[in-house]
Design an enzyme around this catalytic site. Structure first.
Site, mmCIF file in Angstrom:
data_model
loop_
_atom_site.group_PDB
_atom_site.id
_atom_site.type_symbol
_atom_site.label_atom_id
_atom_site.label_comp_id
_atom_site.label_asym_id
_atom_site.label_seq_id
_atom_site.Cartn_x
_atom_site.Cartn_y
_atom_site.Cartn_z
ATOM 1 N N LYS A 206 0.839 -1.211 0.000
ATOM 2 C CA LYS A 206 0.000 0.000 0.000
ATOM 3 C C LYS A 206 0.875 1.263 0.000
ATOM 4 C CE LYS A 206 -3.326 2.846 0.493
ATOM 5 N NZ LYS A 206 -4.351 3.070 -0.516
ATOM 6 N N ARG A 246 7.732 2.937 -23.132
ATOM 7 C CA ARG A 246 8.127 2.596 -21.762
ATOM 8 C C ARG A 246 8.246 3.830 -20.860
ATOM 9 N NH1 ARG A 246 10.088 -0.836 -25.135
ATOM 10 N NH2 ARG A 246 11.876 0.439 -25.720
ATOM 11 N N CYS A 260 -3.845 10.766 1.224
ATOM 12 C CA CYS A 260 -3.137 9.512 0.941
ATOM 13 C C CYS A 260 -1.731 9.779 0.416
ATOM 14 C CB CYS A 260 -3.929 8.711 -0.092
ATOM 15 S SG CYS A 260 -5.643 8.531 0.399
ATOM 16 N N ARG A 329 -9.150 18.073 1.980
ATOM 17 C CA ARG A 329 -8.108 17.596 2.901
ATOM 18 C C ARG A 329 -6.713 17.751 2.290
ATOM 19 N NH1 ARG A 329 -9.905 11.746 4.359
ATOM 20 N NH2 ARG A 329 -10.417 11.815 2.152
#
Ligand code: SAJ
Length: 410
Positions: A206, A246, A260, A329
């Site tokens: 995560k 790429r 996050c 936030r």
């Protein structure tokens, strides 16, 4: 499907949608939150934040009795922890505040029995699932026959309901039995693949996903600073570079916000300060980009004054942490708008996705369009790419840090 009694602790951006989806799958779900307004609201079918399709799920499942909310936890088969893990500022470092997870673990220990499963979904430092199990073990004496797993949420605000079921999930148990039992549970509502691992790897995974995005955005932000020197349009540059099979560079912006990407890299940095130079530097680059934007706006105001001989009315366009949400936030756009307004009173703040926000006077979009001399685009909301709007903006003076105007130029 075997229907379970499930308790979700924390009814925020992840907990509430997860509770609603599980209830909709047929499980009996208790949502627990310390905020009585949130609990009362949900029990009367009202959600406390906007997320597409969430209201309908909550209304239906409160009505059919599969979902209810309370401030108290109850006995359950599965406990899912979805509480926040903010950080505490400690000098130049930021360390995770684990108190919400610790409190949730202590509450669970009052209700857990053999055969129950505890799932941690909150973004957490590596080793937290183990700590949750230890905390509970200290309270109940023996955790034999109880199962513990980490299963990070990976959904994108604005798209949570579909991503909760469609995305692949990582399930990492404290032991193999926990992994298997948790995976069986996620199979009851996830359509994506379920990938099995251990809890430490799942926790690190995560943090890796969000740190990777932060580093990639920092690269884009750094390119935008270099491009200015050569009068290169950084978005055209990135678009062209991304034609390489790429290369996949993200977009520059006014900094990185939300709860996050701007937070999670610190969990890795604070645990391994001497091994995280790249991740820390990326954080610093993204934070400095916000300061750079403030300087550019100040230069623009001075420039306008000296060219036109009067003080322009400035409009800051967008203050949410990213486009098309109502969430502020850790929003760099909000920080920039407030800082500009503080130094320069002739500033309007426009946010079409918010009716009001405490302590900030919001101006209506049409009023700003009519009155403002300079427009500063801080968030690339869809409202700002409509043809009528762009036609008017193209005739005005503006700074676009989002690409929404420059890239949709008509
Ligand atoms: N941003 C850029 N440039 C970009 C993309 C984003 O500057 O090219 C900025 C946004 O404006 C915003 C910030 O980054 O300020 C974060 O926005 P985001 O859309 O990248 O991410 P979040 O915070 O909404 O959700 C992220 C997602 N993580 C990844 O994509 C790896 C989501 O899948 C996670 O579930 C979520 O964090 C979370 O809860 O951890």
């Amino acid at each position: 499907m075997i229907k379970k009694n499930i308790s979700i602790i924390g009814l925020g951006y992840i907990g509430l949608p997860t509770a609603a989806i599980l209830a909709d799958t047929g499980h009996k779900v208790l949502g627990v939150d310390i905020n009585t307004d949130v609990v009362d609201g949900i029990n009367s079918s009202k959600t406390h934040f906007y997320e597409p399709d969430l209201d309908e799920l909550v209304i239906n499942n409160i009505k059919n009795g599969n979902l209810r909310a309370d401030i108290e936890l109850d006995d359950s088969d599965i406990f899912i922890i979805c509480v926040p893990t903010p950080f505490k500022v400690d000098g130049n470092n930021k360390t995770p505040d684990m108190s919400y997870i610790e409190d949730a673990s202590l509450e669970i220990s009052k209700h857990i029995k053999k055969g129950d499963l505890v799932i941690l979904e909150s973004t957490s430092p590596v080793g937290t699932t183990q700590k949750v199990a230890e905390l509970i073990q200290n309270q109940v004496g023996d955790c034999n026959g109880m199962f513990f797993a980490y299963c990070p949420e990976r959904v994108l605000p604005g798209n949570i309901i579909s991503e909760l079921t469609d995305n692949d999930r990582i399930v990492g148990g404290l032991d193999n039995a926990s992994t298997a039992i948790a995976a069986d549970f996620y199979k009851t509502f996830v359509k994506g693949c379920i990938h099995l691992t251990n809890s430490n790897t799942a926790e690190m995974c995560k943090l890796t996903e969000n740190s990777y995005r932060d580093v990639n955005i920092a690269f884009a932000n750094e390119l935008s600073l270099i491009s200015e020197k050569y009068d290169i349009d950084e978005r055209e540059l990135i678009k062209l570079a991304n034609f390489h099979p790429r290369v996949d560079i993200l977009q520059p912006g006014v900094g990185v916000g939300g709860h996050c990407i701007a937070v999670d890299p610190w969990f890795l940095i604070s645990d391994s300060p001497n091994k995280t130079n790249l991740i820390r530097t990326a954080r610093e680059v993204n934070i400095k980009k916000t300061e750079w934007v403030k300087e550019k706006v100040e230069e623009k105001i001075d420039d306008y004054k000296s060219k036109n001989g009067y003080e322009p009315l400035l409009a800051c366009m967008g203050i949410t942490f990213k486009p098309n949400v109502d969430d502020i936030r850790e929003s760099p756009a909000l920080e920039i708008a407030l800082s500009i307004k503080n130094n320069y009173k002739q500033t309007l703040i426009v946010e079409p996705n918010l009716e009001k926000i405490d302590g900030v006077d919001l101006a209506k979009l049409n009023f700003a369009l009519e009155k403002a001399d300079i427009f500063v685009f801080l968030v690339g909301h869809n409202n700002f790419s409509k043809e009528d709007f762009l036609k008017k903006i193209n005739k005005k003076d503006y700074l676009d840090f989002t690409g929404i105007v420059n890239f949709n130029k008509i």
